[in-house]
Design an enzyme around this catalytic site. Sequence first.
Site, PDB file in Angstrom:
ATOM      1  N   ASP A   9      16.859   2.473  -1.999  1.00  0.00           N
ATOM      2  CA  ASP A   9      16.213   2.039  -0.505  1.00  0.00           C
ATOM      3  C   ASP A   9      17.200   2.904   0.456  1.00  0.00           C
ATOM      4  O   ASP A   9      18.395   2.385   0.893  1.00  0.00           O
ATOM      5  CB  ASP A   9      15.683   0.541  -0.313  1.00  0.00           C
ATOM      6  CG  ASP A   9      15.505   0.959   1.161  1.00  0.00           C
ATOM      7  OD1 ASP A   9      15.515   1.400   1.850  1.00  0.00           O
ATOM      8  OD2 ASP A   9      14.056   0.207   0.834  1.00  0.00           O
ATOM      9  N   THR A  18       1.054  -0.825   0.001  1.00  0.00           N
ATOM     10  CA  THR A  18       0.124   0.171   0.097  1.00  0.00           C
ATOM     11  C   THR A  18       0.986   1.431   0.471  1.00  0.00           C
ATOM     12  O   THR A  18       0.521   2.062  -0.649  1.00  0.00           O
ATOM     13  CB  THR A  18      -0.758  -0.482   1.129  1.00  0.00           C
ATOM     14  OG1 THR A  18       0.042  -0.071   2.536  1.00  0.00           O
ATOM     15  CG2 THR A  18      -1.776  -0.776   1.422  1.00  0.00           C
TER      16      THR A  18
HETATM   17  C1  PRP Z   1      11.237   5.072   3.610  1.00  0.00           C
HETATM   18  C2  PRP Z   1      12.741   6.504   4.423  1.00  0.00           C
HETATM   19  C3  PRP Z   1      11.211   7.050   4.999  1.00  0.00           C
HETATM   20  C4  PRP Z   1      10.161   6.307   3.442  1.00  0.00           C
HETATM   21  C5  PRP Z   1       9.740   7.713   2.487  1.00  0.00           C
HETATM   22  O1  PRP Z   1      12.035   4.014   4.773  1.00  0.00           O
HETATM   23  O2  PRP Z   1      13.408   6.413   4.719  1.00  0.00           O
HETATM   24  O3  PRP Z   1      10.811   6.815   6.222  1.00  0.00           O
HETATM   25  O4  PRP Z   1      10.855   5.646   3.141  1.00  0.00           O
HETATM   26  O5  PRP Z   1       8.190   7.014   2.291  1.00  0.00           O
HETATM   27  P1  PRP Z   1       7.151   7.789   2.141  1.00  0.00           P
HETATM   28  O6  PRP Z   1       7.530   9.405   2.347  1.00  0.00           O
HETATM   29  O7  PRP Z   1       6.251   7.748   0.456  1.00  0.00           O
HETATM   30  O8  PRP Z   1       6.360   8.031   3.724  1.00  0.00           O
HETATM   31  P2  PRP Z   1      11.479   2.538   4.992  1.00  0.00           P
HETATM   32  O9  PRP Z   1       9.817   2.722   4.901  1.00  0.00           O
HETATM   33  O10 PRP Z   1      12.180   2.238   3.395  1.00  0.00           O
HETATM   34  O11 PRP Z   1      11.544   2.269   6.137  1.00  0.00           O
HETATM   35  P3  PRP Z   1      13.302   2.085   6.663  1.00  0.00           P
HETATM   36  O12 PRP Z   1      14.411   3.772   6.944  1.00  0.00           O
HETATM   37  O13 PRP Z   1      12.794   1.197   8.310  1.00  0.00           O
HETATM   38  O14 PRP Z   1      14.419   1.805   5.806  1.00  0.00           O
HETATM   39  N1  URA Z   2      12.373   5.155   0.354  1.00  0.00           N
HETATM   40  C1  URA Z   2      13.650   4.632   0.031  1.00  0.00           C
HETATM   41  O1  URA Z   2      13.923   5.248   0.894  1.00  0.00           O
HETATM   42  N2  URA Z   2      13.773   5.710  -1.388  1.00  0.00           N
HETATM   43  C2  URA Z   2      12.925   5.614  -1.681  1.00  0.00           C
HETATM   44  O2  URA Z   2      12.862   6.588  -3.677  1.00  0.00           O
HETATM   45  C3  URA Z   2      11.471   6.025  -1.500  1.00  0.00           C
HETATM   46  C4  URA Z   2      11.179   5.763   0.168  1.00  0.00           C
END
Ligand code: PRP
Ligand code: URA
Length: 210
Positions: free
Chosen positions: A201, A109
Amino acid sequence: MRDNVTIIDHPLIRHKITMLRDKNTGTNEFRKLVEEIAMLMGYEAMRDLPTEEVQIETPIETCMAPMIAGRKLAIVPILRAGLGMVNGLLSLTPTAKVGHIGMYRDEETHEPQEYYCKLPQPIDERLIIVTDPMLATGGSAVDAVDQIKKHGGVNIKFMAIIAAPEGLKRLSETHPDIQIYVGQVDRCLNKDAYICPGLGDAGDRIFGTK
Ligand code: PRP
Ligand code: URA
């Protein structure tokens, strides 16, 4: 662009973000770059940090001089990737307190799922700098700021290294009272809600997972 958004357009930051984007940049270097960029961005984001006059003695005489009121600052990374920016900011303000907000995006989602929130008290008296390298859909950032406000936070700034236009618009419109600092604004999101061209990521690249 709304006036609560500042793009910190500096050649040093642009150069380091290019190195971050490169898929051949390894974990160790990636981590160092995230920390350095956070420090450079922090210089701008802390421009209005409150100072207090303290009495000191120079070799010549006693005088009153300004010092950062560091106990009034809270750095709040969104876990995990926001953690990578904390040391860069702490190198500027070592006495700041650090809170944590745990959030991950559901892979289907793309909605943020919160799993942790611990903030330094009294949170209502602090300037709060929320860190996350990536502002993609904006869901995580909007929810994190919602949480901080629910806990009493008032004076909030948000710092991201790379933002998608969609996420930047959503955050700045949902929370027009916070200041947002961004290193670069990218082109768009792809179908998996990843930023293009982005850097992949951020959490995985900082922590060497996946
Ligand atoms: C990533 C990033 C943000 C989020 C951004 O975290 O560090 O927190 O995605 O996406 P959004 O603006 O669409 O919400 P992630 O959920 O991958 O978690 P992580 O930092 O634990 O890898
Ligand atoms: N979170 C990440 O780490 N990278 C992206 O491009 C989007 C969400």
